[in-house]
Design an enzyme around this catalytic site. Sequence first.
Site, PDB file in Angstrom:
ATOM      1  N   GLU A   1       0.817  -1.227   0.000  1.00  0.00           N
ATOM      2  CA  GLU A   1       0.000   0.000   0.000  1.00  0.00           C
ATOM      3  C   GLU A   1       0.846   1.271   0.000  1.00  0.00           C
ATOM      4  OE1 GLU A   1      -2.567  -0.614   3.428  1.00  0.00           O
ATOM      5  OE2 GLU A   1      -4.125  -1.418   2.132  1.00  0.00           O
TER       6      GLU A   1
ATOM      7  N   GLU B   1      -6.962  -7.131  -1.112  1.00  0.00           N
ATOM      8  CA  GLU B   1      -7.591  -6.918   0.205  1.00  0.00           C
ATOM      9  C   GLU B   1      -9.033  -6.483   0.031  1.00  0.00           C
ATOM     10  OE1 GLU B   1      -5.523  -4.540   3.084  1.00  0.00           O
ATOM     11  OE2 GLU B   1      -3.595  -5.533   2.756  1.00  0.00           O
TER      12      GLU B   1
END
Length: 889
Positions: free
Chosen positions: A181, A250
């Site tokens: 991320e 995710e």
Amino acid sequence: MGNKDLVLLVLIAVCVFEGCYCTTVTYDHRALVIDGKRRILQSGSIHYPRSMPEVWPEIIRKSKEGGLDVIETYVFWNNHEPVRGEYYFEGRFDLVRFVKTVHEAGLLVHLRIGPYACAEWNYGGFPVWLHFIPGIQFRTSNDLFKNEMKRFLAKIVSLMKDANLFASQGGPIILAQVENEYGNVEWAYGVGGELYVKWAAETAVSFNTSVPWVMCQQKDAPDPIINTCNGFYCDQFTPNSPSKPKMWTENYSGWFLAFGNAIPHRPIEDLAFAVARFFETGGTFQNYYMYFGGTNFERTAGGPLVATSYDYDAPIDEYDNKIVVDGALLCYTEDHLPATVATEKNVCFIRQPKWGHLRDLHRAIKQCEEFLISSDPTYLQLGKNLEAHIYYRTSNECAAFLANFDSSVDANVTFNGNSYFLPAWSVSILPDCKNVIFNTAKVVSQRNLQGVSFSGRTSVNEFSQLSSAWSWYKEEVGVSSKHSFTKHGLLEQINTTKDNSDYLWYTTSINVKASTVPGQEKDTILHIGSLGHAALVFVNKKLVGFGFGNHEDASFNLNEKISLNQGVNTLDILSMMIGLQNYGPWFDIAGAGVSSVILVGLEKNSKADLSSGQWTYQVGVEGEYIGLDKMSLANSSLWIQGNPVPVNQSLIWYKLGWSGLLIYGIEVDTIFQATFLAPEGKSPLSLNLASMGKGQAWVNGQSIGRYWPAYLAPSTGCTANCDYRGTYDPSKCLRNCGQPAQTLYHIPRSWVHSGENLLVLHEELGGDPWKISLSTRTGQEVCAHVSEADPPPADFWQPNLEFMSQSPEVRLTCEQGWHISVINFASYGTPRGHCGAFDPGNCHANVLSVVQQACIGQGGCAIPVSTAAFGDPCPGVLKSLAIEALCSY
């Protein structure tokens, strides 16, 4: 011969020589390609350190039964290398064992090496020693950081290769991830961030793992790295290259829990909608974060203020529903029989209907796999907020997804000449472009009631007789000369403690002149500013205040009116950490601890700033230095025993000096010893700490984590009936407003013994240990309510069969090794209500005997919802079947 062909020949030669089953993994624009075939893959996150190795096989088995193909996990650098150059891969940190366990179950692995994890894990998974390398800067083009990161990446890759765990070696690892991320924070690092992304990608590829690498939330991921999506919805995501597949690393099954916050809940209808929309619009790999969340044992929870439970509202519960008994510490066997006849087995529990509804969704998508991998989708608009995506295998064979993404309006649509009802915010799946075998908004899988059942009762009075079994140790307030040091000014906490303890004492003195306070106490205002996370304040060794922040902002200000004596007064501040920051730009340099101390009004119209004065410090509290949490001090004379046991006192340690109540049936046997006996069997154990304030707990020297039930969530913001329709975020569908975020704490079965056990608590604020309870699960109430209008089970569907001519079914299933012992409710007709509160309604056929005959004594049963099975109690009326049952061991 091209380089790709050469690599393939080498892999084949290696596999032939070593005798392994070799798997090749590549990708194209549609999907991952495994052994030359595109695959539709369902994945789920399971973090190995958040559970015990003994239960890994059962958790993974339940994941496979739920329709998963892949298990995804981070790798946690700080626990694998707690000291630079010293590695740890044992117990629940045995990464190789975990990957092999997944492999043995026949599943694949996505290994997210990072090494930055986030994951609400302490310091985002970075070892704290990394912070103290002079000149280092995390996650940017800094040679010191890159050298350490590359060294750890190489360590993990070598570990996997040495164990033959990559797919090319016959192992299960088909994907690896570098970084995590970073695209969310890259802007804060400027040009250094851009260079770092390129370096990370090149470094990952250089390890020659022979499997694709991914970077999640990274739009600028260089080729051949696959950039992937994280979020609650990823149907609109597009990879940064037309040669890369659409992947979702995710998909949040819920959200994490923080002390002081309400409990997040993501409705299964919305989660299923998001998954179906992703595959409808061209996705081929999807991962639930989390599929099993587990527990943040010890001080592994990130910060600030992340709770010990990492349940995440996941399909597999942290340890499922627990028995809560007020006023007693209960120990009993799974089946209420003496230990000599109890059968041991590992047990993990699933959250229904989330697990079952997703299983059915996975089955429906799997029925469409050959179509999904054969072509790109064809888009067809069906109306406002209504659309279809069709996948053709041939000109005459297709599968379709029909979607209504309106947040409030149901619709009837026409597709291929047939009419279909689409509830708002739902997707229907048609594996033959004709029959609906699944709709995301129609939940027909069984549900679990929140409560559970057990035999045997006890009372508050019975527990009160055991007060003499508790021992305690009262800590002194402030520093000791043996462990203290003195500095001018206020020190930042993390740089001082190096995360060796949650605690840092700040101690100074305040001298009040006789002219200021002529023969009397002087009232003044004490102002304390803190970067976080919490602090106890003592004046002349008496508690005067407690301040704390929250997960969103850990800093706080504390203003207390205090009284000072003439002469020298002591000021002691115990600053507390609740997890190191784990997310955000430059999170690694976020500070904590006391930042300012000011006295207002000591003299007329004056402020006395004590911040730059002389302070004495101590890392950790007295009990930590003594080692009161250790088994070796269980019988130490330091522990005080007697009546009454002190309650509601700060800075006190408690030790359970009693073996507990062992319940056989309804008879209670009380055993007085210096320890407690755990319930027999292997059902999960929970410790109810609702009566305590804030602190940490240990069982047999093992830390079960931090607790803070005194911190209540805001009283507003929750809803009794959450509408799943419309975009979800973590503030929607909250539960337990005005209550503690967590009161029940997981004790792994492998941490307790069949005989005597030790419970130790370090209470910081004040609580009542008399009311602590220990529980295990002895029963499970399950139910289902299915209508004649619901589709038959997805696994009934076969091509070229008249699918809708088959009947819907009520399916009930107990946990493995359990059986249905009681049918509490059964009605066919128009039953009303919900699980735990059904009533027969206006039209009712008494089908109890039929259901009992089919289900009692069985691990599961299936009952068709049809008049052929039960007759027709009300012709012309849409009927349904509702059943509620009890599973027992």
